[in-house]
Scaffold this motif. Structure first.
Motif, mmCIF file in Angstrom:
data_model
loop_
_atom_site.group_PDB
_atom_site.id
_atom_site.type_symbol
_atom_site.label_atom_id
_atom_site.label_comp_id
_atom_site.label_asym_id
_atom_site.label_seq_id
_atom_site.Cartn_x
_atom_site.Cartn_y
_atom_site.Cartn_z
ATOM 1 N N GLY A 214 0.772 -1.212 -0.008
ATOM 2 C CA GLY A 214 0.061 -0.050 -0.257
ATOM 3 C C GLY A 214 0.789 1.186 0.114
ATOM 4 O O GLY A 214 1.518 1.519 0.977
ATOM 5 N N ALA A 215 1.019 2.003 -1.111
ATOM 6 C CA ALA A 215 1.715 3.035 -1.179
ATOM 7 C C ALA A 215 1.031 4.331 -0.710
ATOM 8 O O ALA A 215 0.609 5.317 -1.845
ATOM 9 C CB ALA A 215 2.322 3.187 -2.651
ATOM 10 N N ILE A 216 0.740 4.460 0.516
ATOM 11 C CA ILE A 216 0.133 5.720 1.080
ATOM 12 C C ILE A 216 0.866 6.412 1.629
ATOM 13 O O ILE A 216 2.157 6.285 2.037
ATOM 14 C CB ILE A 216 -1.123 5.219 1.884
ATOM 15 N N ASP A 217 0.308 7.665 2.254
ATOM 16 C CA ASP A 217 1.324 8.362 3.078
ATOM 17 C C ASP A 217 1.799 7.745 4.391
ATOM 18 O O ASP A 217 2.987 7.933 4.966
ATOM 19 C CB ASP A 217 0.648 9.848 3.361
ATOM 20 N N ALA A 238 -0.174 -1.938 -6.446
ATOM 21 C CA ALA A 238 -0.506 -2.533 -7.970
ATOM 22 C C ALA A 238 -0.881 -1.030 -8.659
ATOM 23 O O ALA A 238 -0.887 -1.166 -9.882
ATOM 24 C CB ALA A 238 -1.877 -3.247 -7.840
ATOM 25 N N ARG A 239 -0.550 0.174 -8.065
ATOM 26 C CA ARG A 239 -0.702 1.309 -8.778
ATOM 27 C C ARG A 239 0.502 2.030 -9.072
ATOM 28 O O ARG A 239 0.785 2.747 -8.189
ATOM 29 C CB ARG A 239 -1.872 2.128 -7.937
ATOM 30 N N PRO A 240 0.973 2.468 -10.450
ATOM 31 C CA PRO A 240 2.253 2.833 -10.770
ATOM 32 C C PRO A 240 2.206 4.168 -10.426
ATOM 33 O O PRO A 240 3.362 4.774 -10.245
ATOM 34 C CB PRO A 240 2.339 2.393 -12.061
ATOM 35 N N VAL A 241 0.867 4.799 -10.421
ATOM 36 C CA VAL A 241 1.089 6.376 -10.081
ATOM 37 C C VAL A 241 1.510 6.549 -8.652
ATOM 38 O O VAL A 241 2.037 7.659 -8.376
ATOM 39 C CB VAL A 241 -0.093 6.997 -10.508
ATOM 40 N N THR A 244 6.150 4.869 -6.633
ATOM 41 C CA THR A 244 7.100 5.723 -7.243
ATOM 42 C C THR A 244 8.315 6.251 -6.430
ATOM 43 O O THR A 244 8.140 6.216 -4.966
ATOM 44 C CB THR A 244 6.859 6.976 -7.722
ATOM 45 N N ARG A 245 9.556 6.136 -6.978
ATOM 46 C CA ARG A 245 10.921 6.346 -6.027
ATOM 47 C C ARG A 245 10.749 7.766 -5.415
ATOM 48 O O ARG A 245 11.284 7.976 -4.531
ATOM 49 C CB ARG A 245 12.232 6.583 -6.901
ATOM 50 N N ASP A 246 10.157 8.719 -6.192
ATOM 51 C CA ASP A 246 9.745 9.886 -5.544
ATOM 52 C C ASP A 246 9.153 10.099 -4.136
ATOM 53 O O ASP A 246 9.345 10.835 -3.307
ATOM 54 C CB ASP A 246 9.162 10.887 -6.449
ATOM 55 N N ARG A 247 8.186 9.162 -4.057
ATOM 56 C CA ARG A 247 7.455 9.164 -2.872
ATOM 57 C C ARG A 247 8.103 8.316 -1.794
ATOM 58 O O ARG A 247 7.686 8.514 -0.815
ATOM 59 C CB ARG A 247 5.924 8.660 -3.371
ATOM 60 N N PHE A 248 8.893 7.454 -2.120
ATOM 61 C CA PHE A 248 9.449 6.502 -1.179
ATOM 62 C C PHE A 248 10.830 6.568 -1.694
ATOM 63 O O PHE A 248 11.647 5.548 -1.787
ATOM 64 C CB PHE A 248 8.694 4.927 -1.289
ATOM 65 N N PRO A 249 11.583 7.738 -1.063
ATOM 66 C CA PRO A 249 13.171 7.550 -1.486
ATOM 67 C C PRO A 249 13.861 6.662 -0.776
ATOM 68 O O PRO A 249 15.061 6.244 -0.864
ATOM 69 C CB PRO A 249 13.468 9.119 -1.291
ATOM 70 N N LEU A 277 -1.143 -2.227 4.434
ATOM 71 C CA LEU A 277 -1.801 -0.746 4.768
ATOM 72 C C LEU A 277 -2.657 -0.402 3.465
ATOM 73 O O LEU A 277 -3.579 0.809 3.767
ATOM 74 C CB LEU A 277 -0.672 0.344 4.912
ATOM 75 N N THR A 278 -3.174 -1.151 2.621
ATOM 76 C CA THR A 278 -4.023 -0.951 1.974
ATOM 77 C C THR A 278 -5.457 -0.710 2.251
ATOM 78 O O THR A 278 -6.169 0.245 1.579
ATOM 79 C CB THR A 278 -4.152 -1.947 0.650
ATOM 80 N N HIS A 279 -5.820 -1.357 3.338
ATOM 81 C CA HIS A 279 -7.507 -1.575 3.887
ATOM 82 C C HIS A 279 -8.344 -1.408 2.643
ATOM 83 O O HIS A 279 -9.395 -0.555 2.750
ATOM 84 C CB HIS A 279 -7.536 -0.410 4.893
#
Length: 385
Positions: A214-217, A238-241, A244-249, A277-279
């Motif tokens: 889960g790529a959340i804040d 699953a969501r490429p947007v 990203t490396r910018d969001r998770f350096p 963390l996707t819930h």
């Protein structure tokens, strides 16, 4: 000693002489576990710790002396209630500390340097050292690789015969395979009886994995916390947007894939931590169905209590048993009253540590439970603990 490998590799590269003090045995309550180390170079610079402050001064002096006279020493530190000013552990525990000089001309220096370099690079390696036994052998080292191969500074081993080298390498490899540090008693000829020689083995293994789904804040804060705890952290979404490396350096790896599909294809082990963390049911249910059947250290899922109840019902409908559901930490984390992503990450990290160490998560104030939950590790003839 391998816990301060990165700094010592730098010292070796600079050609510095130094001495290393390593905790090789602990009984009772003590702030550091076997393997904790303090190193002192020829200029008096110190790095690391063996006690969290209680006996650092005395150990520092031992290092300086060992560096000067070239002799290893084994010293025991405990608590003395007869003399309030005696050097000892105020926590009441007892630690044995092995101090070994590492000078440029010492035969063991290349062995120690190779072990340090491997540990600093995140490679699996074991370092076996003779703690007690014949005075001439004390402090001698053997580097043991995962395939069972070994190198020593004295004719390729300890310099006391092939029998001891082979047995020590086998014992060290067994510890390395499980990522453990401990002691074993042997005889000088390598047999397990009568056990007049104590071997201390430090294992350096790859960092444990933390996989954050889960790529959340909140995930960004958990990645930073996971790195702080020493994990190799992967973020999967699953969501490429969003992934990203910018969001998770700070992440070691970012994967764009359906979470359950990635979990089926990646390597996990008994130290792996899974944080969901996707819930979102379309991600959570297939992912947790797989995760709860894997031999991993921790499975936690974010969500409200209402989300948790709905998730459990869906998992049961998907064939997950009550025994498997009992492994699920949901809602994820300890009750810290967390609000921000950073506070939530701290809550999750605290629960991970509590699960790993057997802690309750309750406040220590007013409690009568042990502060340290790790079991004691005394040496036993022919085995390690």
């Amino acid at each position: 000693m391998l816990d301060i490998a990165e700094e010592l590799v730098r010292w070796v590269g600079q050609g510095r002489d130094f001495a290393v003090a390593t905790v090789v045995a602990v009984s009772g309550s003590a702030p550091r576990r076997p393997g904790a180390a303090l190193a002192v170079d020829g200029d008096g610079t110190a790095v690391g710790s063996v006690s969290g402050g209680c006996v650092e001064g005395a150990v520092y002096d031992l290092c300086r002396q060992a560096l000067q006279d070239g002799e290893p020493v084994l010293e025991r530190f405990g608590y003395s209630d007869q003399d309030a000013f005696a050097v000892g552990l105020t926590c009441g525990g007892v630690i044995d500390v092995l101090v070994v000089p590492v000078r440029a001309a010492d035969p063991a220096r290349p062995v120690l340097a190779a072990a340090l370099a491997a540990a600093a690079a995140g490679q699996a390696v074991a370092l076996a050292r003779i703690v007690s036994g014949p005075p001439a052998l004390r402090g001698r080292s053997l580097l043991v690789r995962p395939d069972g191969g070994y190198d020593g500074g004295y004719d390729g081993g300890f310099g006391a015969g092939d029998g001891l080298d082979r047995t020590a390498a086998a014992e060290a490899r067994a510890l390395l395979e499980t990522g453990r540090t401990g002691s074993v008693r042997l005889s000088e000829d390598g047999s397990h009886c009568p056990g007049g020689l104590t071997l201390f083995v430090e294992s350096a293994v790859e960092p444990p994995r933390m996989i954050v789904f889960g790529a959340i804040d909140f995930a960004a804060a958990l990645v930073r916390t996971g790195k702080f705890l020493g994990h190799r952290v992967t973020v999967c979404d699953a969501r490429p947007v969003f992934a990203t490396r910018d969001r998770f350096p700070d992440a070691d790896e970012i994967v764009v894939d359906w979470p359950h599909r990635y979990l089926e294809s990646t390597r996990v082990d008994a130290r792996t931590v899974l944080c969901v963390l996707t819930h979102d049911a379309k991600f959570d249910v297939p992912l947790l169905t797989r995760a709860l059947r894997l031999p991993v250290a921790y499975v936690g899922a974010m969500g409200s209590r209402r989300t948790h109840l709905d998730r459990v019902a869906r998992l049961r409908a998907n064939g997950v048993t009550d025994r498997e559901l009992a492994r699920l930490r949901s809602p994820i984390g300890l009750d810290l009253g967390a609000r921000t992503p950073e506070e939530t990450a701290l809550s999750i990290a605290a629960e991970i540590v509590a699960v790993r160490r057997g802690g309750s998560g309750a406040a220590l104030t007013g409690a009568h439970t042990p502060i340290h939950h790790d079991p004691p590790t005394p040496a036993r003839t022919g085995s390690v603990v």
